[in-house]
Design a protein around this motif. Structure first.
Motif, PDB file in Angstrom:
ATOM      1  N   ASN A  75       0.823  -1.218   0.000  1.00  0.00           N
ATOM      2  CA  ASN A  75       0.000   0.000   0.000  1.00  0.00           C
ATOM      3  C   ASN A  75       0.849   1.257   0.000  1.00  0.00           C
ATOM      4  N   GLY A  76       2.122   1.148  -0.193  1.00  0.00           N
ATOM      5  CA  GLY A  76       2.983   2.320  -0.263  1.00  0.00           C
ATOM      6  C   GLY A  76       3.512   2.787   1.067  1.00  0.00           C
ATOM      7  N   ASN A  77       3.256   2.038   2.129  1.00  0.00           N
ATOM      8  CA  ASN A  77       3.662   2.509   3.446  1.00  0.00           C
ATOM      9  C   ASN A  77       5.147   2.311   3.718  1.00  0.00           C
ATOM     10  N   LEU A  78       5.782   1.369   3.039  1.00  0.00           N
ATOM     11  CA  LEU A  78       7.220   1.161   3.217  1.00  0.00           C
ATOM     12  C   LEU A  78       7.902   1.400   1.876  1.00  0.00           C
ATOM     13  N   PRO A  79       8.413   2.606   1.653  1.00  0.00           N
ATOM     14  CA  PRO A  79       8.951   2.947   0.341  1.00  0.00           C
ATOM     15  C   PRO A  79      10.359   2.409   0.119  1.00  0.00           C
ATOM     16  N   LEU A  80      10.602   1.174   0.497  1.00  0.00           N
ATOM     17  CA  LEU A  80      11.891   0.536   0.250  1.00  0.00           C
ATOM     18  C   LEU A  80      11.676  -0.655  -0.671  1.00  0.00           C
ATOM     19  N   ARG A  88      14.163   5.943  -8.529  1.00  0.00           N
ATOM     20  CA  ARG A  88      12.868   6.437  -9.000  1.00  0.00           C
ATOM     21  C   ARG A  88      11.761   5.828  -8.163  1.00  0.00           C
ATOM     22  N   GLU A  89      10.771   6.648  -7.770  1.00  0.00           N
ATOM     23  CA  GLU A  89       9.667   6.161  -6.942  1.00  0.00           C
ATOM     24  C   GLU A  89       8.337   6.654  -7.497  1.00  0.00           C
ATOM     25  N   GLU A  90       7.338   5.783  -7.460  1.00  0.00           N
ATOM     26  CA  GLU A  90       5.967   6.162  -7.801  1.00  0.00           C
ATOM     27  C   GLU A  90       5.287   6.627  -6.518  1.00  0.00           C
ATOM     28  N   THR A  91       4.756   7.827  -6.516  1.00  0.00           N
ATOM     29  CA  THR A  91       4.089   8.369  -5.334  1.00  0.00           C
ATOM     30  C   THR A  91       2.704   8.876  -5.713  1.00  0.00           C
ATOM     31  N   ALA A  92       1.953   9.302  -4.706  1.00  0.00           N
ATOM     32  CA  ALA A  92       0.613   9.829  -4.944  1.00  0.00           C
ATOM     33  C   ALA A  92       0.641  11.096  -5.785  1.00  0.00           C
ATOM     34  N   SER A 152      -9.325  27.122  -6.401  1.00  0.00           N
ATOM     35  CA  SER A 152      -9.553  26.494  -7.704  1.00  0.00           C
ATOM     36  C   SER A 152     -10.027  25.064  -7.472  1.00  0.00           C
ATOM     37  N   PRO A 153     -10.383  24.366  -8.543  1.00  0.00           N
ATOM     38  CA  PRO A 153     -10.781  22.952  -8.381  1.00  0.00           C
ATOM     39  C   PRO A 153      -9.633  22.044  -7.976  1.00  0.00           C
ATOM     40  N   ARG A 154      -8.416  22.572  -7.897  1.00  0.00           N
ATOM     41  CA  ARG A 154      -7.235  21.739  -7.645  1.00  0.00           C
ATOM     42  C   ARG A 154      -6.787  21.757  -6.188  1.00  0.00           C
ATOM     43  N   GLN A 155      -7.673  22.079  -5.273  1.00  0.00           N
ATOM     44  CA  GLN A 155      -7.275  22.163  -3.865  1.00  0.00           C
ATOM     45  C   GLN A 155      -6.695  20.854  -3.347  1.00  0.00           C
ATOM     46  N   ASN A 156      -7.311  19.734  -3.694  1.00  0.00           N
ATOM     47  CA  ASN A 156      -6.789  18.443  -3.231  1.00  0.00           C
ATOM     48  C   ASN A 156      -5.390  18.192  -3.778  1.00  0.00           C
ATOM     49  N   GLU A 157      -5.165  18.539  -5.039  1.00  0.00           N
ATOM     50  CA  GLU A 157      -3.843  18.358  -5.631  1.00  0.00           C
ATOM     51  C   GLU A 157      -2.812  19.255  -4.953  1.00  0.00           C
ATOM     52  N   VAL A 158      -3.218  20.475  -4.645  1.00  0.00           N
ATOM     53  CA  VAL A 158      -2.312  21.402  -3.977  1.00  0.00           C
ATOM     54  C   VAL A 158      -1.907  20.853  -2.613  1.00  0.00           C
ATOM     55  N   ALA A 159      -2.891  20.350  -1.857  1.00  0.00           N
ATOM     56  CA  ALA A 159      -2.596  19.809  -0.529  1.00  0.00           C
ATOM     57  C   ALA A 159      -1.619  18.643  -0.626  1.00  0.00           C
ATOM     58  N   ALA A 160      -1.834  17.752  -1.603  1.00  0.00           N
ATOM     59  CA  ALA A 160      -0.940  16.600  -1.764  1.00  0.00           C
ATOM     60  C   ALA A 160       0.454  17.041  -2.202  1.00  0.00           C
TER      61      ALA A 160
END
Length: 794
Positions: free
Chosen positions: A12-17, A309-313, A362-370
């Motif tokens: 689930n992405g909790n251990l980024p190793l 390289r890492e895939e993140t939210a 803007s409609p991008r508030q969630n993206e800004v927070a992340a």
């Protein structure tokens, strides 16, 4: 900083190793598991690149995890010892809006829990970490600590596990496995074994060597490595052999890089933690490296395991191991380009914060927070750089104040206050004249009455004025022309900074009212009032109409939670009129209308409150704004319940709670749950109402004084409790409340959102609720019901 539950292996992405590629270390795995079974403090030590973090993550993610799970705190990017406690609180997913120190928040949360805390990369923060660990072990019996660093904590009861090199067989296995990832088949032959022996079985060194297999064979690698051991035996005569070997291996890999690869490696060392491609293109370009070439050079470093390289939210991001980064930083200093690179890093993240502030409305508030969440290590680095650079205080104020939406909207009040207060400290040459503290009794005079709808939302989109409150950027701080590159896609110019001296007073005033806002939300009334009055007085002297409006607005906010509704309404109306005069329209203006609506509702003018909030709702829908809208929904739900429409009240509160929880907005969440409890009791389910009141009661300690100590805000809570007690009896009511308290935040929100609605219930009140008011001076305000308001500039 991540956490995971028992049995979680990182899917689930909790251990980024890269635990799927874990090789060897079987004896060490068993030894660490035994140590954790017998000791509450285990420290894994060893040189950089020896595999400490990966070993700890493997054990912590397995059967050793206690019932409360394992929570990993990455400390490599933390530079300030004061932020150690903040880092742990953040890793545990805690949000606390009160003025209590993060250590108290942490201890309160951990009381009665059994969990494993992994402190990874603490060696530069030994004293602060040791102090924290000692207190945790003494005061929280259920907590165990697994520390990972290059030196011990030197704490009583610490059990050390020193991690050495891999065995030859394990090193060969790792080399072949990493070669296979690159599509290269490597035999277990004498060249490979000699290469692994020469690298002392250090995992990082082995991986760096495997990264060269696209261009060189194992025997060519061995030949080149043998040449460079004599030339690159860095680390000094007194360094441990493993340290010298690792440094030599990194230096050897560095020497094998092409010139542009070595250049990018050194420049990437200015990043703290992870970074994205656009940041790398801007920060690292110029001076011999074109922005268009950064991607190709970065790809080469990826192929050589210098960068991961890492895939993140928030998309693809990159990172360098701290050992590799430190090596690059030494080379950057040697090139004489470190000052320029740190300034470009600072400019990029000031630009990013400016863009995010603008894009919040803007409609991008969630993206800004992340995005801001992902960039916090680099933003902190930029703030620290501003505060330590000569003449950097103005830029520090600009950056700290621009991040108001992070401090307020994303639950980081304590950190925000830290940076704001530091940025407002007197500069070495002294404060400008007139910047003394104001008299505590001074109050701003109201500006006048706005239109019927209480703000500019009723008059459509404002024009662009010369005031900084509108959607435009400050004048750019120019790089020397030789170093300037075309802008990467997606962001405004990151070096759009004020010229020295221009906007200095405005940045200071903005930092002052943002500090006042944060202090209000923390329930720290006296400093809040002092900051706002100081802002008001200086803004009037400077003829800064925008700062005057914001100072007046926040003072009205303070009056609202102090139960002084007439004064709150007067100040809020005046502030909204000022916003309209200067053409200010953003989340903060809309929140001012919501606050005015709440004051009107508490004074019995439900139709007026509805008109204000429906106008806010319309403007929010036009702009895609959801955060300010959630508070308008709360007030609309309150008025709907007051008028007897419980079905509409529940629907509005469900939307409000969903949005607040998505933004990690504790205040919006707990207010929604409190009102949902009253709606539930009115609809005929007193037991569920009591459960929801218990769930809310568990959240209030992290928010502040429950219901702000306000008679107005407390009246619905008291009515709900009285109704539920009468129906259930005291014993059953208390049992349901205890059940709600035990739910936890996530379960409590899920309970409030997922409960089936009853079909019949008690009659709802008709007309406004009647309150029993306290005298204004019998309590202190704690936090604003619209604490999540903000602005896109100001």
């Amino acid at each position: 900083m991540r956490g995971h539950q028992p049995g979680d292996t990182g899917a689930n992405g909790n251990l980024p190793l890269e635990l799927d590629g874990f090789v060897g270390r079987h004896a060490e795995l068993r030894g660490l598991a035994r140590a954790l079974g017998s000791s509450r403090l285990v420290t894994v030590t060893g040189p950089g690149g020896i595999g400490k973090s990966r070993l700890a993550a493997r054990v912590a993610g397995g059967g050793c995890a206690p019932p409360g799970g394992t929570w990993r705190v990455e400390l490599a990017a933390v530079r300030d010892p004061e932020f150690v406690d903040h880092a742990v609180v953040e890793a545990l997913g805690l949000t606390d809006h009160t003025t209590r120190p993060p250590r108290e928040t942490l201890l309160a949360h951990l009381a009665g829990r059994r969990l494993l805390l992994v402190l990874d990369g603490f060696e530069h923060l030994v004293d602060a970490c040791a102090d924290l660990v000692v207190e945790l072990l003494e005061r929280v019996p259920g907590v165990s600590v697994l520390a990972v660093g290059r030196r011990p904590l030197a704490v009583s009861g610490e059990q050390l596990l020193t991690l050495g090199p891999m065995s030859e067989d394990e090193a060969v296995e790792l080399f072949r496995e990493r070669a296979g990832r690159r599509g290269v088949t490597v035999a277990d032959d004498t060249h490979v074994r000699e290469l692994c022996r020469r690298l002392d079985g250090i995992p990082l060194a082995v991986e760096l060597a495997a990264g060269r297999l696209g261009a060189l064979s194992p025997d060519q690698l061995l030949e080149r490595l043998d040449d460079r051991f004599r030339l690159l035996a860095g680390g000094g005569r007194d360094a441990l052999p493993r340290h010298r070997t690792l440094r030599t291996a990194i230096g050897w890999s560095h020497e094998l890089c092409a010139p542009e690869e070595r250049l990018l490696w050194s420049r990437l060392s200015v990043f703290a933690g992870r970074f994205d491609l656009e940041a790398a293109e801007y920060v690292c370009s110029g001076g011999g490296l074109r922005g268009d070439d950064v991607l190709d050079v970065l790809s080469a470093l990826l192929a050589q395991s210098v960068v991961a390289r890492e895939e993140t939210a928030t998309g693809v991001r990159y990172r360098m191991l701290d050992t590799v980064r430190a090596y690059g930083a030494e080379w950057l200093e040697a090139t004489g380009d470190a000052v320029r690179l740190r300034r470009r890093h600072r400019d990029w993240y000031v630009g990013l914060a400016t863009w995010c502030e603008l894009d919040w409305f803007s409609p991008r508030q969630n993206e800004v927070a992340a995005r801001i969440e992902a960039e916090l290590p680099n933003l902190r680095c930029a703030l620290e750089h501003c505060l330590t650079e000569p003449d950097g205080m103005e830029l520090a104020r600009h950056l700290a104040a621009s991040l108001w939406f992070c401090w307020v909207g994303c639950g980081r009040l304590s950190e925000g206050r830290h940076w704001l207060e530091r940025s407002l400290e007197p500069e070495p040459h002294g404060e400008p004249e007139g910047h003394g503290e104001p008299e505590a009794h001074c109050e701003p005079e109201p500006h006048g009455e706005p239109g019927a709808h209480g703000g500019p939302g009723a008059h459509g989109e404002p024009g662009v004025h010369g005031e900084p409150g509108t959607h435009r950027e400050p004048e750019p701080h120019r790089e020397p022309e030789a170093h300037r590159e075309p802008r990467p896609h997606g962001l405004p110019e990151p070096d759009g900074l004020p010229e020295p001296g221009s906007g200095s007073e405005h940045a200071r005033l903005k930092a002052l009212w943002v500090l006042g806002y944060v202090a209000i939300l923390q329930g720290d009334t006296v400093p809040a009032l002092a900051a706002l009055q100081r802002c008001r007085e200086e803004a009037e002297r400077a003829a800064d109409r925008t700062a005057v409006a914001y100072a007046e607005h926040r003072t009205g906010c303070l009056a609202l939670v102090s139960d002084d509704m007439p004064r709150a309404e007067t100040l809020l109306r005046s502030a909204l009129a000022r916003y309209e005069d200067i053409g200010e329209l953003n989340s903060n203006v809309l929140m001012g209308q919501v606050e005015l609506a709440m004051a009107r509702a508490f004074r019995g003018d439900l139709p007026g409150a509805v008109r204000l909030c429906e106008e806010v709702r319309r403007v929010c829908e036009d702009h895609g704004e959801r955060w300010a809208q959630s508070y308008a929904l709360y007030v609309l739900a309150y008025t709907a319940w007051s008028e007897g429409d419980t079905a509409r009240a529940r629907a509005l509160l469900t939307d409000c709670l969903s949005c607040a929880h998505a933004f990690h907005d504790l205040l919006g969440s707990v207010l929604s749950i409190e009102l949902l409890a009253l709606v539930t009791a009115t609809q005929g389910d007193p037991a569920e109402a009591a459960v929801l009141q218990g769930a809310a009661a568990a959240l209030w300690p992290s928010v502040g004084l429950p219901l702000f100590g306000s008679a107005y805000y407390n009246a619905p809570h008291e009515l709900c409790e009285a109704t539920a007690r009468q129906r259930l009896g005291d014993g059953r009511y208390e049992e349901c409340v205890r059940q709600g308290r035990a739910l936890g935040r996530e379960a409590g929100v899920a309970r409030a959102l997922g409960r089936a609605r009853p079909h019949a219930g008690l009659p709802a009140p008709r007309g406004p609720v009647h309150h029993t008011h306290k005298a204004p001076d019998t309590h202190e305000p704690a936090a604003s019901p619209t604490r999540k308001g903000g602005e896109t500039a100001g």
